[in-house]
Design a protein around this motif. Sequence first.
Motif, PDB file in Angstrom:
ATOM      1  N   UNK A  55     -18.863   9.336  13.994  1.00 42.65           N
ATOM      2  CA  UNK A  55     -18.178   9.949  15.128  1.00 42.65           C
ATOM      3  C   UNK A  55     -17.605  11.314  14.737  1.00 42.65           C
ATOM      4  N   UNK A  56     -16.978  11.385  13.580  1.00 43.77           N
ATOM      5  CA  UNK A  56     -16.409  12.649  13.103  1.00 43.77           C
ATOM      6  C   UNK A  56     -17.497  13.703  12.941  1.00 43.77           C
ATOM      7  N   UNK A  57     -18.613  13.309  12.352  1.00 39.94           N
ATOM      8  CA  UNK A  57     -19.727  14.245  12.163  1.00 39.94           C
ATOM      9  C   UNK A  57     -20.268  14.698  13.519  1.00 39.94           C
ATOM     10  N   UNK A  58     -20.434  13.761  14.441  1.00 38.16           N
ATOM     11  CA  UNK A  58     -20.919  14.132  15.768  1.00 38.16           C
ATOM     12  C   UNK A  58     -19.997  15.149  16.433  1.00 38.16           C
ATOM     13  N   UNK A  59     -18.698  14.919  16.341  1.00 36.80           N
ATOM     14  CA  UNK A  59     -17.743  15.843  16.965  1.00 36.80           C
ATOM     15  C   UNK A  59     -17.823  17.222  16.318  1.00 36.80           C
ATOM     16  N   UNK A  60     -17.974  17.257  14.992  1.00 35.59           N
ATOM     17  CA  UNK A  60     -18.121  18.538  14.300  1.00 35.59           C
ATOM     18  C   UNK A  60     -19.408  19.246  14.751  1.00 35.59           C
ATOM     19  N   UNK A  61     -20.526  18.515  14.707  1.00 37.94           N
ATOM     20  CA  UNK A  61     -21.812  19.122  15.059  1.00 37.94           C
ATOM     21  C   UNK A  61     -21.853  19.585  16.510  1.00 37.94           C
ATOM     22  N   UNK A  62     -21.229  18.838  17.384  1.00 38.65           N
ATOM     23  CA  UNK A  62     -21.242  19.144  18.807  1.00 38.65           C
ATOM     24  C   UNK A  62     -20.300  20.293  19.158  1.00 38.65           C
ATOM     25  N   UNK A  63     -19.047  20.193  18.732  1.00 36.09           N
ATOM     26  CA  UNK A  63     -18.026  21.122  19.210  1.00 36.09           C
ATOM     27  C   UNK A  63     -17.708  22.289  18.269  1.00 36.09           C
ATOM     28  N   UNK A  65     -19.973  23.195  15.259  1.00 30.42           N
ATOM     29  CA  UNK A  65     -21.214  23.818  14.794  1.00 30.42           C
ATOM     30  C   UNK A  65     -22.135  24.191  15.954  1.00 30.42           C
ATOM     31  N   UNK A  66     -21.845  23.683  17.141  1.00 29.05           N
ATOM     32  CA  UNK A  66     -22.622  23.989  18.351  1.00 29.05           C
ATOM     33  C   UNK A  66     -24.113  23.686  18.180  1.00 29.05           C
ATOM     34  N   UNK A  67     -24.396  22.546  17.565  1.00 30.62           N
ATOM     35  CA  UNK A  67     -25.793  22.129  17.422  1.00 30.62           C
ATOM     36  C   UNK A  67     -26.305  21.652  18.777  1.00 30.62           C
ATOM     37  N   UNK A  68     -27.584  21.847  19.031  1.00 30.74           N
ATOM     38  CA  UNK A  68     -28.139  21.636  20.369  1.00 30.74           C
ATOM     39  C   UNK A  68     -28.539  20.201  20.697  1.00 30.74           C
ATOM     40  N   UNK A  69     -28.800  19.381  19.682  1.00 29.17           N
ATOM     41  CA  UNK A  69     -29.361  18.063  19.970  1.00 29.17           C
ATOM     42  C   UNK A  69     -28.541  16.938  19.329  1.00 29.17           C
ATOM     43  N   UNK A  70     -27.277  16.878  19.667  1.00 28.65           N
ATOM     44  CA  UNK A  70     -26.381  15.847  19.151  1.00 28.65           C
ATOM     45  C   UNK A  70     -25.980  14.943  20.310  1.00 28.65           C
ATOM     46  N   UNK A  71     -26.158  13.638  20.127  1.00 32.56           N
ATOM     47  CA  UNK A  71     -25.732  12.692  21.152  1.00 32.56           C
ATOM     48  C   UNK A  71     -24.803  11.667  20.494  1.00 32.56           C
ATOM     49  N   UNK A  72     -23.497  11.814  20.709  1.00 40.62           N
ATOM     50  CA  UNK A  72     -22.504  10.971  20.018  1.00 40.62           C
ATOM     51  C   UNK A  72     -22.397   9.568  20.626  1.00 40.62           C
ATOM     52  N   UNK A  73     -23.293   8.692  20.235  1.00 41.78           N
ATOM     53  CA  UNK A  73     -23.342   7.347  20.791  1.00 41.78           C
ATOM     54  C   UNK A  73     -22.085   6.546  20.468  1.00 41.78           C
ATOM     55  N   UNK A  74     -21.353   6.933  19.451  1.00 46.22           N
ATOM     56  CA  UNK A  74     -20.121   6.240  19.106  1.00 46.22           C
ATOM     57  C   UNK A  74     -18.928   6.652  19.943  1.00 46.22           C
ATOM     58  N   UNK A 112     -24.523  15.442  26.595  1.00 46.03           N
ATOM     59  CA  UNK A 112     -23.282  14.780  26.163  1.00 46.03           C
ATOM     60  C   UNK A 112     -22.075  15.455  26.809  1.00 46.03           C
ATOM     61  N   UNK A 113     -22.092  16.777  26.863  1.00 44.48           N
ATOM     62  CA  UNK A 113     -20.985  17.499  27.490  1.00 44.48           C
ATOM     63  C   UNK A 113     -20.857  17.095  28.958  1.00 44.48           C
TER      64      UNK A 113
END
Length: 124
Positions: A55-63, A65-74, A112-113
Amino acid sequence: MSEGDLRGVGLSQRKAEYVRALALEFSGGAFEGIDEMPDDLLRAKLVAIRGVGDWTVDMYLLFSAHRKDIFPIGDLSVCKGVRHFLKVGDKMEKTAILQAAERWRPYRSLAAWYMYRLAGSSKG
């Protein structure tokens, strides 16, 4: 910053330990070139640090690092948004949500957004 300093600003002992461990990894050069690292490599390096999970990694990558293909299923809000979007109530399991999210690849971060926004606007 010491663990005591971090505790002084309101972090628990455990959170202070995690923050220090993360800071030491970054200051030690383990994340040189972080902006160019593939998502899966960056995820593997981050979750190897005590206190950092998916979850922490997803939040970092999404918000951050602004990575384009992150889906935080957690993330509960994302799952709630998908269930609302697909009009399935609470019946949909996470594996089915991930499968449904495949249609949004390679822009699952944008989806996700929208799911966050939808979850925030829906009742229940």
